[in-house]
Design a protein around this motif. Structure first.
Motif, PDB file in Angstrom:
ATOM      1  N   VAL A 256      35.736  34.694  34.603  1.00 20.28           N
ATOM      2  CA  VAL A 256      36.761  34.677  35.644  1.00 20.28           C
ATOM      3  C   VAL A 256      36.217  33.914  36.846  1.00 20.28           C
ATOM      4  CG1 VAL A 256      38.261  36.096  37.065  1.00 20.28           C
ATOM      5  CG2 VAL A 256      37.475  36.942  34.846  1.00 20.28           C
ATOM      6  N   PRO A 257      36.964  32.920  37.328  1.00 19.13           N
ATOM      7  CA  PRO A 257      36.487  32.187  38.498  1.00 19.13           C
ATOM      8  C   PRO A 257      36.490  33.081  39.740  1.00 19.13           C
ATOM      9  CG  PRO A 257      38.681  31.471  37.886  1.00 19.13           C
ATOM     10  CD  PRO A 257      38.234  32.426  36.834  1.00 19.13           C
ATOM     11  N   GLU A 258      35.714  32.655  40.763  1.00 21.20           N
ATOM     12  CA  GLU A 258      35.503  33.542  41.905  1.00 21.20           C
ATOM     13  C   GLU A 258      36.780  33.904  42.646  1.00 21.20           C
ATOM     14  OE1 GLU A 258      32.432  32.295  44.490  1.00 21.20           O
ATOM     15  OE2 GLU A 258      30.926  32.265  42.890  1.00 21.20           O
ATOM     16  N   ASN A 259      37.565  32.879  42.991  1.00 19.55           N
ATOM     17  CA  ASN A 259      38.791  33.191  43.717  1.00 19.55           C
ATOM     18  C   ASN A 259      39.985  32.821  42.847  1.00 19.55           C
ATOM     19  OD1 ASN A 259      38.157  30.582  43.792  1.00 19.55           O
ATOM     20  ND2 ASN A 259      38.630  30.234  45.958  1.00 19.55           N
ATOM     21  N   GLY A 260      40.227  33.597  41.852  1.00 19.68           N
ATOM     22  CA  GLY A 260      41.374  33.287  41.002  1.00 19.68           C
ATOM     23  C   GLY A 260      41.447  34.234  39.833  1.00 19.68           C
ATOM     24  N   ASP A 261      42.399  33.947  38.972  1.00 20.91           N
ATOM     25  CA  ASP A 261      42.630  34.794  37.821  1.00 20.91           C
ATOM     26  C   ASP A 261      42.520  33.974  36.558  1.00 20.91           C
ATOM     27  OD1 ASP A 261      43.114  37.406  38.664  1.00 20.91           O
ATOM     28  OD2 ASP A 261      45.045  36.772  39.517  1.00 20.91           O
ATOM     29  N   THR A 262      42.276  34.628  35.467  1.00 19.92           N
ATOM     30  CA  THR A 262      42.488  34.004  34.166  1.00 19.92           C
ATOM     31  C   THR A 262      43.660  34.727  33.530  1.00 19.92           C
ATOM     32  OG1 THR A 262      40.994  35.524  33.091  1.00 19.92           O
ATOM     33  CG2 THR A 262      40.051  33.448  33.871  1.00 19.92           C
TER      34      THR A 262
END
Lengths: 446, 235
Positions: A256-262
């Motif tokens: 999962v990226p730091e500021n975001g969603d998958t």
């Protein structure tokens, strides 16, 4: 007049002679092709002889031919006994099955295609969905080519070129410029369409066999350019690391990226590699259905009717004020556009493409799907794709006999139904009472 | 309305038309008769630009159509029912008629459809049948009806009587006369059936070997001994 003799005397001697001739031909073919096998031996290649195989092949041809000839000689001779002739069936009833059950069959197939990943059991396995995705790519390609070959009657043996253009367009634009799948998809379609135009212009005056040869050459030219333009396409090394599509900006990755969603965090699911597989399946299903919907719609518009009329009689079209240049070019470019869409999808699904995926055999398989399904029939493409592509997948266990089965299947279909599985053509308009209505579309679906 | 001046047409090296001068006035039925290979059909096809005239000029009303693409010529108001009917065999009667329909205004379709079905009632009965399943006479009627769907001012007909029973021929010729009289459609008719054609037409041209050898009013030509000898009696 005496009674009409319906079962003529069967001349066994003549049948035997015919079977012997067939067996001799089989012998001649199999002695070298089956009977001898090269093997590695100390001191170079040696030959291994397999005469029992030859004997088996010759014997089966002999018996098969005899039985076929016997069936041919003993079946009823008179038209009345055999029911309507093939000609009559073709012109009048043509496709009772489609007419009666076409809509139901289509809806059932569509429902199954949509529900498939969630049915559980064998249908939800990764393998099955992969095969289904693969089959659906061919359905889409078949529907795209159907516009060119089935509706407009332009025999195109180089359709894979547009598939390649779409695939390379996405691969290059995404790896070099970082453009997303959804941005590139329309671009790839436009690119393929303009290549369709490029092919269309020089072949405007050609028909039939001549057209087929030029399109064949066009397909090869594209492949050879891809193979040799090393700086751009990577030549035989191909292009790897092609980005995967996202679900409206949501990736399918585990991390999962730091500021975001998958995808899985956004929907609160546990991560599963199946998500992407299922997503890709729905993506190609949607693209294919768009192709189908477009074709069914356009058939009822003047341009679609002009395609069909052009297939029937070009001179008549001209004398009715149809511009054959525009008509052919639109058919080529729209058909190519859908090939380009499918190509982009192929690139994003595989993550790696090389010219090897775009050889002539691909064009031949797509054309076979269209012809076997019945030129112009949307549902025929579905059935032919499932049978040819899904079938060869199923027969993977048979290894080298796979192509043999494939060939036998094609021969069988052409003998049994020379105009394809579904040769019935649904009229685009019918009159009900005094009002003109478009005939209800019953053909086609996933 | 339509004028041909010194039109020459070639098929490769073969000169099929060796300088044709011909004129059709508004409201007329004009016929071209002649033996096989005289160039009658070529004349009609050349008017539509298939093949194109190598020399000479073709004018339709105020337009010079000699070099115009076929589909534009047709859109000016010339419709052709080509030799050998050339209907679309796998398409239904209705779809065939739709192909002929006026491109300029889709609203005319139902009106025009009703009109041609009145002229040829059999097409109403057969409307959902495929073109290829019609009899020869019905196909010919369909070809003419399809040409009429574009609301032409000039109708070019190539041998509508070819291979048809006398009764059907008479029926078709009656319709030609009717559309000429009632709908003010000018007709240029190419025929082998010289007797019927000359009786129907106001004027006629006789073609021999790519040239026009005789012309005159229909009944005048019918009475000429050379016409009678060559096209009407015996052989």
């Amino acid at each position: 007049m005496s009674e009409v003799q319906t079962r003529p005397r069967v001349e066994i001697a003549a049948l035997l002679k015919e079977s012997v001739v067939a067996a001799l031909v089989a012998l001649g073919l199999t002695v070298v092709m089956v009977g001898m096998k090269t093997v590695d031996q100390p001191g170079g290649l040696g030959l291994e002889y397999r005469w029992n195989w030859v004997a088996a092949a010759v014997a089966s041809v002999f018996i098969g031919r005899f039985l076929f000839a016997l069936w041919r000689e003993t079946r009823p001779r008179h038209a009345a006994e055999r029911g309507p002739s093939r000609q009559q069936r073709m012109l009048t009833s043509g496709g009772d099955f489609i007419r009666k059950f076409g809509l139901w069959f289509s809806l059932f197939a569509l429902g199954f295609a949509i529900a498939m990943p969630f049915l559980g059991g064998p249908f939800s396995t990764r393998y099955f969905i992969d095969v289904a995705t693969y089959v659906t790519i061919y359905i889409m390609l078949g529907w795209g080519l159907n516009i060119v070959v089935g509706l407009a009657g332009l025999l195109d043996l180089g359709y894979v070129a547009f598939y390649a253009v779409g695939a390379y367009a996405y691969a290059l634009l995404s790896t070099h410029f970082g453009l997303s799948f959804w941005v590139v998809l329309p671009l790839a379609g436009m690119m393929a369409a303009s290549f369709g135009m490029m092919l269309g212009f020089p072949v405007l005056r050609l028909r039939g066999d001549y057209l087929a040869i030029v399109t064949l050459g066009f397909g090869e030219i594209i492949r050879i350019i891809l193979l040799n333009w090393y700086e751009l396409t990577g030549g035989p090394d191909g292009i790897s690391g092609i980005p995967r599509p996202s679900f409206f900006g949501l990736d399918f990755s585990r991390r999962v990226p730091e500021n975001g969603d998958t995808f899985h965090t956004f929907f609160g699911l546990d991560y599963s590699s199946m998500h992407r597989i299922i997503f890709l399946y729905y993506l190609i299903l949607a693209l294919a259905l768009i192709t189908n919907w477009f074709t069914l719609r356009v058939r009822k518009l003047p341009i679609g009717r002009a395609w069909e009329a052009l297939r029937e009689d070009e001179i008549a079209c001209r004398s009715l004020g149809i511009n054959p240049t525009n008509t052919k070019l639109t058919a080529f470019s729209i058909g190519a556009m859908f090939g380009g869409f499918a190509g982009s999808f192929f690139a994003t699904r595989q993550g790696f493409i090389s010219p090897e995926s775009f050889t002539f055999i691909e064009s031949a398989v797509i054309l076979a799907i269209v012809v076997l399904g019945g030129l112009g029939s949307q549902i025929g493409v579905v059935v032919a794709s499932v049978v040819l592509i899904g079938g060869t997948e199923l027969f993977r266990g048979l290894e080298e006999y796979r192509m043999l089965t494939f060939g036998a299947l094609m021969v069988a279909i052409m003998v049994w139904k020379p105009r394809g599985l579904f040769s019935f053509r649904r009229p685009t308009v019918i009159l009900e009472g005094k009002k003109i209505v478009g005939s209800q579309a019953g053909e086609g679906s996933g | 309305m339509l004028t041909l001046e010194g039109v020459q047409t070639y098929y490769g090296n073969i000169e099929a038309l060796k300088g044709i001068d011909l004129e059709v006035q508004q409201g007329e039925i004009v016929t071209i008769i002649g033996a096989n290979g005289a160039g009658k059909s070529t004349t009609l096809m050349t008017i539509c630009g298939l093949p194109r005239a190598a020399e000479g000029r073709i004018r339709f009303e105020q337009y010079d159509i000699t070099r115009m693409p076929t589909h534009e010529i047709v859109q000016l108001g010339i419709a052709q029912s080509p030799e050998g009917r050339r209907i679309f065999p796998r398409m239904t009667v209705l779809e065939n008629l739709q192909m002929g329909a006026s491109k300029s205004n889709p609203d005319f379709f139902e009106q025009d459809l009703a009109h041609v079905q009145e002229l040829f009632p059999i097409l109403k009965k057969r409307e959902n049948q495929r073109g290829g399943t019609l009899s020869g006479g019905e196909q010919q009627m369909l070809a003419i009806a399809r040409a009429l769907m574009s609301r032409p001012r000039l109708l070019l007909l190539d041998e509508p009587s070819l291979g048809l029973a006398p009764l059907v021929v008479r029926q078709i010729f009656e319709v030609i006369e009717q559309i000429n009289r009632e709908d003010d459609v000018t007709v240029l008719l190419v025929e082998q059936n010289a007797f019927h054609a000359l009786k129907l037409a106001h004027r006629g041209y006789v073609m021999v070997n790519g040239r026009i050898t005789l012309s005159g009013a229909g009944d005048e030509l019918l009475d000429m001994p050379e016409v009678r000898a060559a096209y009407l009696e015996g052989g």
